[in-house]
Design an enzyme around this catalytic site. Structure first.
Site, PDB file in Angstrom:
ATOM      1  N   TYR A 142       0.851  -1.184   0.000  1.00 51.14           N
ATOM      2  CA  TYR A 142       0.000   0.000   0.000  1.00 51.14           C
ATOM      3  C   TYR A 142       0.903   1.257   0.000  1.00 51.14           C
ATOM      4  CZ  TYR A 142      -2.549   3.888   1.883  1.00 51.14           C
ATOM      5  OH  TYR A 142      -3.021   5.157   2.077  1.00 51.14           O
ATOM      6  N   ASP A 216      -0.060  -7.046   7.661  1.00 49.60           N
ATOM      7  CA  ASP A 216      -1.195  -6.170   7.359  1.00 49.60           C
ATOM      8  C   ASP A 216      -2.298  -7.048   6.759  1.00 49.60           C
ATOM      9  OD1 ASP A 216      -3.027  -4.466   6.158  1.00 49.60           O
ATOM     10  OD2 ASP A 216      -1.512  -3.006   5.555  1.00 49.60           O
TER      11      ASP A 216
HETATM   12  C1  LIG Z   1      -3.415  -2.452   2.895  1.00 50.57           C
HETATM   13  C2  LIG Z   1      -3.592  -1.163   3.662  1.00 50.57           C
HETATM   14  N1  LIG Z   1      -3.028  -1.034   4.864  1.00 50.57           N
HETATM   15  C3  LIG Z   1      -3.155   0.071   5.583  1.00 50.57           C
HETATM   16  C4  LIG Z   1      -3.882   1.149   5.131  1.00 50.57           C
HETATM   17  C5  LIG Z   1      -3.976   2.379   5.965  1.00 50.57           C
HETATM   18  O1  LIG Z   1      -5.229   2.510   6.548  1.00 50.57           O
HETATM   19  P1  LIG Z   1      -5.913   3.904   6.909  1.00 50.57           P
HETATM   20  O2  LIG Z   1      -6.341   4.558   5.651  1.00 50.57           O
HETATM   21  O3  LIG Z   1      -7.041   3.527   7.808  1.00 50.57           O
HETATM   22  O4  LIG Z   1      -4.875   4.733   7.595  1.00 50.57           O
HETATM   23  C6  LIG Z   1      -4.507   1.060   3.870  1.00 50.57           C
HETATM   24  C7  LIG Z   1      -5.311   2.159   3.294  1.00 50.57           C
HETATM   25  O5  LIG Z   1      -5.287   3.289   3.634  1.00 50.57           O
HETATM   26  C8  LIG Z   1      -4.339  -0.123   3.122  1.00 50.57           C
HETATM   27  O6  LIG Z   1      -4.869  -0.251   1.911  1.00 50.57           O
HETATM   28  N1  LIG Z   2      -4.496  10.452  -0.168  1.00 46.87           N
HETATM   29  C1  LIG Z   2      -4.377   9.240   0.597  1.00 46.87           C
HETATM   30  C2  LIG Z   2      -4.716   8.062  -0.246  1.00 46.87           C
HETATM   31  C3  LIG Z   2      -5.368   6.995   0.563  1.00 46.87           C
HETATM   32  S1  LIG Z   2      -5.422   5.422  -0.227  1.00 46.87           S
HETATM   33  C4  LIG Z   2      -6.495   4.501   0.797  1.00 46.87           C
HETATM   34  C5  LIG Z   2      -6.455   3.034   0.687  1.00 46.87           C
HETATM   35  N2  LIG Z   2      -5.446   2.432   1.476  1.00 46.87           N
HETATM   36  C6  LIG Z   2      -6.382   2.472  -0.687  1.00 46.87           C
HETATM   37  O1  LIG Z   2      -5.564   1.576  -0.950  1.00 46.87           O
HETATM   38  O2  LIG Z   2      -7.205   2.876  -1.507  1.00 46.87           O
HETATM   39  C7  LIG Z   2      -2.955   9.118   1.099  1.00 46.87           C
HETATM   40  O3  LIG Z   2      -2.097   9.855   0.632  1.00 46.87           O
HETATM   41  O4  LIG Z   2      -2.684   8.320   1.975  1.00 46.87           O
END
Ligand SMILES: Cc1ncc(COP(=O)(O)O)c(C=O)c1O
Ligand SMILES: N[C@@H](CCSC[C@H](N)C(=O)O)C(=O)O
Length: 467
Positions: A142, A216
């Site tokens: 991510y 994760d």
């Molecule tokens: C796989 C994964 N882990 C962690 C996160 C972080 O979570 P959050 O947006 O709640 O901070 C995200 C998305 O944001 C994600 O897609």
């Molecule tokens: N602007 C945000 C983007 C969040 S992405 C959220 C989620 N984990 C996904 O995979 O879609 C940033 O910069 O974190």
């Protein structure tokens, strides 16, 4: 709080009133504490579907929904003897505790902790690291995780190795006595690659017993996968996704079995002040109760969409498809395929047009919500990974990620079909349509592939994660 819940040490310090009022509140009621936090101490007693909705509480009014303790402070019973279980919501709050105990139960953990976002959870976990420590992690992650690790390597003296975690030997090759953490995602976001948690946990612990395996689990949720049962030391999730399910809150969840590790993580949460608020704790608890039905429907719909796209010649990444190269590995660890899939068109502009032509599919980051989402990771969720690094890690710029919701599946297929045609992503014939370039990509035998939809025998609806 009734006086009966005062700790033994503070009883008798109540200016002489303690003895007379020991079991009686200010209105004269003789009541149990409210709420005694939920969850059986001895773990799961029922099937997961039942445990998700079953909570225990000794609430003084038998409230069916745990009350929201919207209070920053809790009065103390004396100046010197401290007070009850809670003094300040940053340090602890009854609604949050109730949620944490409920989560510990469904995550098969001895302790769970909830914080203000998934990234907040990873921040707490990475504060276990010291300058000079090494972290081994994936080359498909991510974007926010990648960003935090990059920050730590630039500013915190942490050395981060990004390797292909689908290859345990590649992980083993970089484990040293300095490895403090191995950080895994499976399925990865957005390439949906599968990582062998048991094998990597075993080889890492053998090479360096003090290294922590953190996983994760956001993509699958505890309903479909329990990394602690597979050898991980820490599991964390973005509660913003499947656990809550409605995109109406941000939350992060951490679960552990080692009490000392739990204490260290709690110390950071209290010291830094990122514990989840009482209202969001309540909302998350409410969301968790419907996780089972939501996820079952979402992954059945995801299977329908994945099969549809593959049968029309697109390269689809989804672990419910027999064509997924790590299908067996995924099903050896998980009880379902989840509801996130990605596919490629071979052309960034075509992908952009598909995303913008969809109507039912909202253009949005995130996943796990009850409504379906469409996104281009390289432009959105993973834009914080620079273009050069994306290229080095073979992240296709044209990749489209679909996060499937609970709508009627045929409406979703219809809307996607229309978007594909409108975007010029398919060749329309009298028999239907076919992805542009499908013949080249699939070795020219279009008939073989057009039967994929029928042949795909894995019916996710029949593989119940709730059993
Ligand atoms: C796989 C994964 N882990 C962690 C996160 C972080 O979570 P959050 O947006 O709640 O901070 C995200 C998305 O944001 C994600 O897609
Ligand atoms: N602007 C945000 C983007 C969040 S992405 C959220 C989620 N984990 C996904 O995979 O879609 C940033 O910069 O974190």
């Amino acid at each position: 709080m009734s006086l009966s819940s005062a700790p033994e040490s503070s009883k008798g310090k109540l200016n002489g009133l303690g003895k007379a009022l020991q079991n009686v509140d200010l209105d004269g009621h003789d009541l149990p504490p409210s709420p005694a936090p939920s969850s059986p101490r001895n773990g799961r007693k029922y099937a997961l579907a039942t445990e998700l909705v079953f909570t225990e509480s000794n609430d003084q009014y038998n409230a069916s929904s745990v009350p929201i303790y919207q209070s920053a402070t809790f009065k103390q019973e004396s100046a010197t003897g401290g007070g009850g279980e809670y003094d300040y919501t940053r340090s602890g709050n009854p609604t949050r505790t109730h949620l944490e105990r409920h989560l510990a139960k469904i995550m098969n953990a001895t302790r769970a902790l909830v914080v203000s976002s998934g990234m907040g959870a990873l921040d707490v976990i990475t504060r276990l690291l010291r300058p000079g420590d090494e972290v081994v992690t994936g080359d498909d992650l991510y974007g926010g995780t990648n960003r935090l690790l990059k920050y730590l390597s630039t500013n915190g003296g942490i050395i981060v190795h990004h390797v292909d975690t689908t290859n345990p030997n590649a992980v083993r090759a970089v484990i040293t006595s300095k490895t403090a953490m191995v950080l895994l995602e499976t399925p990865t976001n957005p390439l949906i690659k599968i990582v062998d948690i048991p094998r990597i946990s075993t080889l890492t612990h053998a090479a360096n017993p003090s290294a922590i395996i953190a996983v994760d689990n956001t993509m699958l949720s505890p309903l479909l996968q329990n990394p602690l049962d597979l050898g991980a030391d820490i599991v964390y999730e973005s509660g913003t996704k499947y656990l809550s399910g409605h995109h109406d809150l941000m939350a992060g969840v951490i679960a552990i079995n080692n009490p000392a590790l739990g204490e260290k993580l709690f110390f950071t949460i209290n010291a830094s002040g990122c514990g989840l608020s009482p209202f969001d704790s309540w909302l998350l608890l409410r969301g968790i109760k419907t996780l089972g039905v939501r996820m079952e429907k979402q992954q059945a719909n995801a299977m329908r969409i994945a099969t549809f796209l593959e049968s029309h010649g697109f390269k689809v990444r989804y672990p419910g498809l027999l064509s997924h190269p790590q299908y067996d590995l995924h099903w050896s660890m998980a009880r379902g395929a989840g509801a996130v899939l990605s596919f490629e068109t071979g052309d960034v502009n075509v992908s952009e047009r598909i995303v913008e032509s969809a109507r039912l599919w909202a253009i949005s980051v995130s996943f796990g919500c009850v409504n379906s989402l469409i996104s281009m990771p390289c432009r959105m969720s993973h834009a914080s990974i620079d273009a050069k690094t994306r290229k080095e890690r073979s992240l296709p710029e044209d990749i489209i990620r679909l996060c499937v919701g609970i709508e009627d599946p045929e409406d979703l297929v219809d809307d996607l079909s229309r978007a594909l045609v409108q975007a010029g992503a398919v060749k329309v014939t009298v028999d239907g349509f076919r992805a542009l370039g499908a013949e080249t990509r699939l070795g020219g035998d279009s008939d073989e592939d057009s039967t994929a939809e029928k042949e795909q025998s894995k019916d996710l609806a029949s593989v119940s994660p709730l059993a």
